[in-house]
Design an enzyme around this catalytic site. Structure first.
Site, PDB file in Angstrom:
ATOM      1  N   GLY A 134      91.776   8.434  -1.950  1.00 37.23           N
ATOM      2  CA  GLY A 134      91.979   7.390  -0.963  1.00 37.23           C
ATOM      3  C   GLY A 134      93.345   7.499  -0.313  1.00 37.23           C
ATOM      4  O   GLY A 134      94.248   8.169  -0.836  1.00 37.23           O
ATOM      5  N   CYS A 135      93.514   6.831   0.821  1.00 36.73           N
ATOM      6  CA  CYS A 135      94.761   6.966   1.583  1.00 36.73           C
ATOM      7  C   CYS A 135      95.937   6.274   0.887  1.00 36.73           C
ATOM      8  O   CYS A 135      96.996   6.889   0.660  1.00 36.73           O
ATOM      9  CB  CYS A 135      94.579   6.445   3.002  1.00 36.73           C
TER      10      CYS A 135
END
Length: 325
Positions: A134-135
């Site tokens: 995920g970012c």
């Protein structure tokens, strides 16, 4: 040439993936799958690709591509793979969250490797299935892993991170509408954000006895792209020792840089870089981490993983420069 298929081609991550892959010297884009846009021009949906690509979206897949990128959004990759079969030569890179946690990594006889190159470079080289991080998780893990590698995460970690509006996806919502987001700032999922699980999972791979709380406050920024994260925790060593630790940990990293100077978001937007700045104040180690949420936090990292999986030089197709103005 690596034949590539993209599933879920109309969103922001797919658009960024296409922007990067269209000029990748070792890639041939075979198909871009979208049930909602089948038959229409890709450049119509992604206007930054006008003059760059002349393909149309399709609602059929080629099961014999060398690699398929899943850009379907969280929770939808499992059902797609259950209902669509690829050949034995096809590698899979999932940009959703379906396979990131160890409890979810085995699926249909395949094991997904967590695709953070700075943590699992050698495993990624041997993998056929990748769960792209995920970012927020990318920015935060890169800020903390050097400390975990030396068993130095023994106190609470306080995290404040702000993401651009593209982090919420292409479908507009009440908190992404321009009139709401512009000149505005807000927090959400305070202390409960879903990326905490994968962050803790990676930290424990470096520091098995990690039990300290992560107090994470995610924020919505009134800009389009990027993540600006600040983290602090108690640290017994000197600032110079911390800097040496970070530089040593990332000495072989192709895209993670430890800066001598204070950093800002424009240094990484439209690049695959993570830039870190480390300083000590009042007994606290303060780490600042900046990334582009759609590139280093999604599509660029996915291409980095592809490069590793196919034995390419890691920076291939990803030598991107930011604009400081």
């Amino acid at each position: 040439m690596i034949k590539v298929g993209i599933i879920g081609g109309s969103g922001y991550t797919a658009g960024e993936l296409l922007r990067l892959l269209v000029h990748h010297p070792m890639v041939d884009i075979d198909f871009v799958f979208s049930t909602t846009n089948a038959g229409s021009s890709i450049a119509k949906q992604h206007p930054d690709l006008v003059g760059e690509i002349d393909l149309n979206f399709t609602n059929t897949i080629n099961p014999d591509v060398h690699v398929v990128f899943l850009c379907l959004g969280h929770g939808r990759s499992r059902s797609f793979l259950e209902n669509n079969t690829f050949s034995g030569i096809t590698k899979v890179i999932d940009l959703g969250n379906d396979f990131r946690l160890a409890k979810d990594a085995s699926f249909l006889g395949n094991d997904f490797t967590y695709g953070l190159p700075e943590l699992h470079r050698e495993k990624i080289k041997q993998a056929d299935h990748i769960a792209n991080p995920g970012c927020f998780a990318t920015a935060i893990q890169l800020a903390l892993l050097p400390l975990a590698s030396q068993g130095k995460l023994n106190k609470a970690v306080h995290i404040n991170a702000t993401t651009g509006s593209t982090g919420a996806g292409v479908v507009p919502g009440s908190t992404t509408h321009f009139s709401w987001r512009d000149n505005n700032f807000s927090s959400y999922k305070v202390f409960t954000h879903q990326h905490l699980d994968e962050i803790e999972q990676s930290i424990k791979q470096k520091q098995q006895n990690f039990e300290s709380p992560l107090f994470f406050i995610p924020n919505r920024g009134n800009f389009s792209k990027g993540i600006y994260a600040t983290l602090y925790t108690q640290f017994d060593g000197t600032e110079e020792e911390a800097l040496q630790l970070y530089r040593s940990f990332y000495k072989e990293a192709k895209f993670t840089i430890v800066s001598d100077y204070e950093i800002n978001l424009k240094q990484v937007v439209n690049t695959n870089k993570c830039i870190l700045h480390v300083t000590k104040k009042n007994g606290m180690l303060l780490i600042t981490s900046v990334i582009d949420n759609l590139i280093k936090g999604a599509s660029g990292q996915a291409i980095h993983n592809m490069n590793l999986m196919f034995g390419l030089e890691e920076k291939t197709g990803l030598e991107l420069k930011a604009s400081a103005f």
